[in-house]
Enzyme design. Sequence first.
Site, PDB file in Angstrom:
ATOM      1  N   GLY A   1      -3.045  -7.280   8.254  1.00 18.68           N
ATOM      2  CA  GLY A   1      -2.622  -7.619   9.288  1.00 18.68           C
ATOM      3  C   GLY A   1      -1.046  -8.117   9.280  1.00 18.68           C
TER       4      GLY A   1
ATOM      5  N   GLY B   1      -0.145  -3.745   3.795  1.00 21.64           N
ATOM      6  CA  GLY B   1      -0.916  -2.348   3.789  1.00 21.64           C
ATOM      7  C   GLY B   1      -0.193  -1.438   4.729  1.00 21.64           C
ATOM      8  N   SER B   2      -0.653  -1.320   5.969  1.00 22.35           N
ATOM      9  CA  SER B   2      -0.280  -0.418   7.028  1.00 22.35           C
ATOM     10  C   SER B   2       1.181  -0.611   7.546  1.00 22.35           C
ATOM     11  CB  SER B   2      -1.278  -0.069   7.925  1.00 22.35           C
ATOM     12  OG  SER B   2      -2.424  -0.030   7.593  1.00 22.35           O
TER      13      SER B   2
ATOM     14  N   LYS C   1      -8.134   0.761  -5.214  1.00 18.15           N
ATOM     15  CA  LYS C   1      -9.028   0.506  -4.494  1.00 18.15           C
ATOM     16  C   LYS C   1     -10.603   1.057  -4.873  1.00 18.15           C
ATOM     17  CE  LYS C   1      -6.991  -1.279  -0.256  1.00 18.15           C
ATOM     18  NZ  LYS C   1      -7.173  -2.799  -0.423  1.00 18.15           N
TER      19      LYS C   1
ATOM     20  N   ARG D   1      -6.643 -20.234   6.714  1.00 20.06           N
ATOM     21  CA  ARG D   1      -6.752 -21.685   7.224  1.00 20.06           C
ATOM     22  C   ARG D   1      -8.027 -22.290   6.819  1.00 20.06           C
ATOM     23  NH1 ARG D   1      -3.175 -24.407  10.177  1.00 20.06           N
ATOM     24  NH2 ARG D   1      -1.612 -23.307  11.658  1.00 20.06           N
TER      25      ARG D   1
ATOM     26  N   ASP E   1       0.898  -1.220   0.031  1.00 21.25           N
ATOM     27  CA  ASP E   1       0.116  -0.099  -0.012  1.00 21.25           C
ATOM     28  C   ASP E   1       0.744   1.168  -0.065  1.00 21.25           C
ATOM     29  OD1 ASP E   1      -2.351  -1.467   0.297  1.00 21.25           O
ATOM     30  OD2 ASP E   1      -2.962  -0.740   2.292  1.00 21.25           O
TER      31      ASP E   1
ATOM     32  N   GLY F   1      -5.416  -2.866   8.800  1.00 23.20           N
ATOM     33  CA  GLY F   1      -5.048  -1.564   9.628  1.00 23.20           C
ATOM     34  C   GLY F   1      -4.726  -1.941  10.936  1.00 23.20           C
TER      35      GLY F   1
END
Lengths: 299, 191
Positions: free
Chosen positions: A219, A240-241, A86, A170, A29, A158
């Site tokens: 995550g 991302g973050s 996005k 999973r 990101d 995030g």
Amino acid sequence: MENGSGKAIGTLRVKTGLAEMLKGGVIMDVVNAEQAKIAEDAGAVAVMALERVPADIRAAGGVARMADPTIVEEIVGAVSIPVMAKCRIGHFVEAQVLQALGADYIDESEVLTPADEEYHVDKWQFTVPFVCGCRNLGEALRRIAEGAAMVRTKGEPGTGNVVEAVRHMRTVTDEIAWLKGLRGEQLFTAAKDLQAPYELVKWVAENGKLPVVNFSAGGIATPADAALMMQLGCDGVFVGSGIFKSGDPSARAKAIVEATTHYDDPAIVAKVSRGLGEAMVGINISEIPAEQRMQERGW
Amino acid sequence: MKVGVLALQGAFREHIMSLEALGATAVAVRLPEQLDDCAGLVIPGGESTAISKLMTSYGFYEPIRRRHDEGMAIWGTCAGAILIAKEIVDAVPDQRPLALMDVVVRRNAYGRQVDSFEADIEFDALRDPFRGVFIRAPWIESVGAEVEILASHEGHVVAARQGDSMATAFHPELTGDPRVHRYFLEGVVAG
């Protein structure tokens, strides 16, 4: 879209083909040209052009929309790797705009505020390919039926907390294993239970895998997180973050790229994990009110 | 016959499956020492920037060149074709080619993903046309005197060979059609 030479654009093979080329890689990101160049220099296989990373979207609240076209154009102009962007779930006009801006992949994403609570975008209508989020096999196959050429397990964006990414990966893997063990007549009921088209359910049961590339998202904050998701069977990772909310984005980005390639070599994961500075501050999922969990968006 | 497939990033699994379906032993190469007993090496499609950075970090340039000098055949598809070229047009800064083939290759020559396409290609040495899948593909802008052109599309060279090196701008590994892989094994590695 065919002409005399048999030339065709926007075919499923061409759309899924780009995802095949991204495998084993990291998609990062970015919110501006400078970050996009850092990502490219670190070895990202693509960047996701955003106005804000998910952690900041979470903090800002309000309605999160497609990025300003100037940001997308700036990033498209800054790097030579593919640029993703996005759109809101169901917002087919944002998708049209992103296609017109030259985006290479569109992420119909739960990170943004959904625009339609009943319908996702009919992705078959586009030349540009789409990636969509999923928490389980049924959700993945519904998106593929709508024309998604790539999926990603959602995780919880995030947060810097990999627990939901693991849960979703999973779940998909376990459901594929379950389908493989079913007899012919059981697949009809499985399709009903998964709320997915029978033909796709049958394909997965016969082939033991998803029909499109599946990345992990939501995550991932460390090289070990990336290697964990790869060992759990994803084809690559979205971060991302986790990169630009950390102390040393360039070093962390490069380390996550190397850990994604050498995911099954603990000595290399250990080597690249050293001295990366502060990881992003994580959030425990139980501290996020249910209505603010992005993974619940989409159906 | 053992053939390595550079497995740093990209569509390496499809090449491994295609080669094994033809009876070759194909191995995923992630570290340079794995090149030592390979009779051939495929550099797959992927992102040429990501692959070249990982090649630099893990010290692949000299060992690939050395093994090629010792007779290891090489085939680059798409990103791989970019990396084995003598010169890259529109390379990112610091992106170094392996310079194993006397060709100049242009990155992203056809444009962005919306311009990616598939088309029938007349491939020299194959009797019937081959379905070429071009994903943000390069083309071969010019070739040296020693280079044999294997296929062209709309005026651009999209496949070429120089001795035991071969480059294709398109992706035979995505088609399920084994003919180009067979040509590589029988005509280039064994040839």
